[in-house]
Design a protein around this motif. Sequence first.
Motif, PDB file in Angstrom:
ATOM      1  N   PHE A 163     -18.783 -43.909   5.685  1.00 49.29           N
ATOM      2  CA  PHE A 163     -18.297 -42.157   4.620  1.00 49.29           C
ATOM      3  C   PHE A 163     -17.985 -41.361   4.876  1.00 49.29           C
ATOM      4  CE2 PHE A 163     -21.930 -44.917   2.968  1.00 49.29           C
ATOM      5  CZ  PHE A 163     -21.712 -45.159   1.341  1.00 49.29           C
ATOM      6  N   VAL A 164     -16.876 -40.897   4.751  1.00 49.77           N
ATOM      7  CA  VAL A 164     -15.983 -39.394   4.566  1.00 49.77           C
ATOM      8  C   VAL A 164     -16.644 -38.390   4.153  1.00 49.77           C
ATOM      9  CG1 VAL A 164     -14.395 -40.731   6.511  1.00 49.77           C
ATOM     10  CG2 VAL A 164     -13.790 -41.271   3.703  1.00 49.77           C
ATOM     11  N   LEU A 165     -16.835 -37.396   4.511  1.00 45.18           N
ATOM     12  CA  LEU A 165     -16.710 -35.925   3.969  1.00 45.18           C
ATOM     13  C   LEU A 165     -15.410 -35.222   4.102  1.00 45.18           C
ATOM     14  CD1 LEU A 165     -18.553 -33.642   3.608  1.00 45.18           C
ATOM     15  CD2 LEU A 165     -17.883 -33.013   5.560  1.00 45.18           C
ATOM     16  N   GLN A 166     -14.792 -35.467   2.066  1.00 46.02           N
ATOM     17  CA  GLN A 166     -13.559 -35.385   2.222  1.00 46.02           C
ATOM     18  C   GLN A 166     -14.225 -34.790   0.716  1.00 46.02           C
ATOM     19  OE1 GLN A 166      -9.927 -37.065   3.375  1.00 46.02           O
ATOM     20  NE2 GLN A 166     -10.620 -38.035   4.390  1.00 46.02           N
ATOM     21  N   ASN A 167     -12.779 -34.305  -0.021  1.00 44.51           N
ATOM     22  CA  ASN A 167     -12.164 -33.586  -0.958  1.00 44.51           C
ATOM     23  C   ASN A 167     -11.399 -34.335  -2.239  1.00 44.51           C
ATOM     24  OD1 ASN A 167     -11.454 -31.760  -3.381  1.00 44.51           O
ATOM     25  ND2 ASN A 167     -10.883 -30.276  -2.307  1.00 44.51           N
ATOM     26  N   MET A 168     -11.755 -34.762  -2.852  1.00 41.57           N
ATOM     27  CA  MET A 168     -10.817 -36.078  -3.933  1.00 41.57           C
ATOM     28  C   MET A 168      -9.769 -36.178  -3.896  1.00 41.57           C
ATOM     29  SD  MET A 168     -13.064 -36.715  -6.940  1.00 41.57           S
ATOM     30  CE  MET A 168     -13.600 -35.669  -7.841  1.00 41.57           C
ATOM     31  N   CYS A 169      -9.817 -34.165  -3.933  1.00 42.79           N
ATOM     32  CA  CYS A 169      -8.097 -33.485  -3.989  1.00 42.79           C
ATOM     33  C   CYS A 169      -6.981 -33.453  -3.120  1.00 42.79           C
ATOM     34  CB  CYS A 169      -8.583 -32.419  -5.289  1.00 42.79           C
ATOM     35  SG  CYS A 169      -9.526 -32.128  -6.186  1.00 42.79           S
TER      36      CYS A 169
ATOM     37  N   ASP B 296      -6.388 -43.954   6.560  1.00 42.11           N
ATOM     38  CA  ASP B 296      -6.093 -44.515   8.110  1.00 42.11           C
ATOM     39  C   ASP B 296      -5.650 -45.775   7.290  1.00 42.11           C
ATOM     40  OD1 ASP B 296      -7.351 -42.915   8.989  1.00 42.11           O
ATOM     41  OD2 ASP B 296      -9.189 -44.040   9.847  1.00 42.11           O
ATOM     42  N   GLN B 297      -5.994 -46.358   7.014  1.00 41.92           N
ATOM     43  CA  GLN B 297      -5.810 -48.282   6.101  1.00 41.92           C
ATOM     44  C   GLN B 297      -4.647 -48.139   4.743  1.00 41.92           C
ATOM     45  OE1 GLN B 297      -6.973 -51.435   8.468  1.00 41.92           O
ATOM     46  NE2 GLN B 297      -7.448 -50.560   9.792  1.00 41.92           N
ATOM     47  N   PRO B 298      -4.191 -48.128   4.516  1.00 39.64           N
ATOM     48  CA  PRO B 298      -4.145 -48.938   2.213  1.00 39.64           C
ATOM     49  C   PRO B 298      -5.174 -49.431   1.704  1.00 39.64           C
ATOM     50  CG  PRO B 298      -2.230 -49.658   4.263  1.00 39.64           C
ATOM     51  CD  PRO B 298      -2.837 -49.201   4.921  1.00 39.64           C
ATOM     52  N   LEU B 299      -5.824 -49.095   1.028  1.00 42.79           N
ATOM     53  CA  LEU B 299      -6.166 -49.410  -0.137  1.00 42.79           C
ATOM     54  C   LEU B 299      -6.213 -50.713  -1.017  1.00 42.79           C
ATOM     55  CD1 LEU B 299      -8.265 -46.301  -0.215  1.00 42.79           C
ATOM     56  CD2 LEU B 299      -9.162 -48.462   1.164  1.00 42.79           C
TER      57      LEU B 299
ATOM     58  N   CYS C 158      -5.337 -34.886  -6.730  1.00 45.41           N
ATOM     59  CA  CYS C 158      -6.204 -36.454  -6.345  1.00 45.41           C
ATOM     60  C   CYS C 158      -5.575 -37.269  -6.692  1.00 45.41           C
ATOM     61  CB  CYS C 158      -7.334 -36.166  -7.662  1.00 45.41           C
ATOM     62  SG  CYS C 158      -8.859 -37.891  -7.800  1.00 45.41           S
ATOM     63  N   ILE C 159      -4.674 -37.815  -8.075  1.00 47.90           N
ATOM     64  CA  ILE C 159      -4.386 -38.600  -8.201  1.00 47.90           C
ATOM     65  C   ILE C 159      -2.726 -39.598  -7.522  1.00 47.90           C
ATOM     66  CG2 ILE C 159      -2.193 -39.720 -10.491  1.00 47.90           C
ATOM     67  CD1 ILE C 159      -4.365 -37.863 -12.874  1.00 47.90           C
ATOM     68  N   GLU C 160      -1.799 -37.581  -6.992  1.00 51.63           N
ATOM     69  CA  GLU C 160      -1.454 -37.994  -5.927  1.00 51.63           C
ATOM     70  C   GLU C 160      -2.068 -38.713  -4.518  1.00 51.63           C
ATOM     71  OE1 GLU C 160       2.175 -34.529  -6.960  1.00 51.63           O
ATOM     72  OE2 GLU C 160       1.121 -34.077  -5.238  1.00 51.63           O
ATOM     73  N   SER C 161      -2.837 -38.691  -4.144  1.00 45.10           N
ATOM     74  CA  SER C 161      -3.394 -38.776  -3.003  1.00 45.10           C
ATOM     75  C   SER C 161      -4.523 -40.644  -3.313  1.00 45.10           C
ATOM     76  CB  SER C 161      -4.498 -38.290  -2.979  1.00 45.10           C
ATOM     77  OG  SER C 161      -4.589 -37.091  -2.581  1.00 45.10           O
TER      78      SER C 161
ATOM     79  N   ALA D 118      -2.249 -43.572  -1.213  1.00 45.83           N
ATOM     80  CA  ALA D 118      -3.496 -44.566  -0.379  1.00 45.83           C
ATOM     81  C   ALA D 118      -3.601 -46.139  -0.391  1.00 45.83           C
ATOM     82  CB  ALA D 118      -5.056 -43.622  -0.425  1.00 45.83           C
ATOM     83  N   LEU D 119      -3.947 -45.768  -1.609  1.00 40.41           N
ATOM     84  CA  LEU D 119      -3.331 -47.090  -2.407  1.00 40.41           C
ATOM     85  C   LEU D 119      -1.734 -48.804  -1.686  1.00 40.41           C
ATOM     86  CD1 LEU D 119      -4.047 -47.031  -5.931  1.00 40.41           C
ATOM     87  CD2 LEU D 119      -5.335 -47.782  -4.553  1.00 40.41           C
ATOM     88  N   LYS D 120      -2.264 -49.729  -1.463  1.00 36.70           N
ATOM     89  CA  LYS D 120      -1.882 -50.424  -0.816  1.00 36.70           C
ATOM     90  C   LYS D 120       0.148 -50.524  -2.173  1.00 36.70           C
ATOM     91  CE  LYS D 120      -3.819 -53.980   1.883  1.00 36.70           C
ATOM     92  NZ  LYS D 120      -4.465 -55.388   2.083  1.00 36.70           N
TER      93      LYS D 120
END
Length: 250
Positions: free
Chosen positions: A90-96, A101-104, A126-129, A133-135
């Motif tokens: 679990f990571v503490l981050q802002n979804m925006c 580290d590795q694509p999802l 958020c949409i851009e992040s 982050a996706l494959k």
Amino acid sequence: MATTTSTALYTDLSSYYDLMCADINYQAQAECIRRLHQLFGNKGTRHLDLACGTGPHVRHFIDKGFQSSGLDINQPMLDLAKLRCPEAEFVLQNMCEFKVDQPLDLITCFLYSIHYSDGFANLTRCIESAHAALKDDGIFCFNAVEKNLINNDSFVRHSVDHDNSRFTFSSGWFYQGEGEKQALKLSIEKADTLNTEIWHDEHPMVAVSFIELQALLEPYFEVHMFEHDYEKLIPWNGESGNAIVVCVKK
Ligand SMILES: C[S@@+](CC[C@H](N)C(=O)[O-])C[C@H]1O[C@@H](n2cnc3c(N)ncnc32)[C@H](O)[C@@H]1O
């Protein structure tokens, strides 16, 4: 009677969060998205849940064989998630503005939490992040509410007995009819034989019409909308005010 106004649900009041959500069928939600992933996704198992809260969806995805992780902006929620899913990260981050580290293969965001990206600029980030982050063949799934169909007088309310107290939770949207801001209004009442405490929470969120949402998503994703029914997969009828959104990376 003590009354407090705050935005403390995900911090000081986080221990009451699962009680508030006791009526939610998390399994049905996770199963529905797993089916959508089978239909639109790449069959891969690397999953991230944005605004994961106390981790109920992460639990279901892990139990179905996914390598699931969670992201949230409030550490008290993540501490509860870690108790529920000790094997997950679990990571503490802002979804925006998150990075991985590795694509999802799959990114999810449940319970209208995407609206916590308050304002179009944050929602776009958020949409851009999520896209980054996706494959290449990954998908992003979330649910959303159409701002023009919000009924400010409609509240969901339920009560639960716990620890010798009666808890009553109430929540509803508020949209003033113009602009890109809406609010989630919540109240928690805790009553025992001697005292009643009431907390009022108000959370700023982004307001979007579904046309605006599709326009924000379409540069990055092929967008499919479904009726907000986790038991049956029905294409969105173009009129309902709640929808499940499936975004396939372009
Ligand atoms: C309504 S809860 C949903 C939790 C969980 N997804 C569920 O379905 O039970 C909203 C969650 O969003 C988190 N949150 C709010 N703003 C956020 C942000 N900008 N980035 C990441 N998480 C955020 C809160 O801490 C909270 O855990």
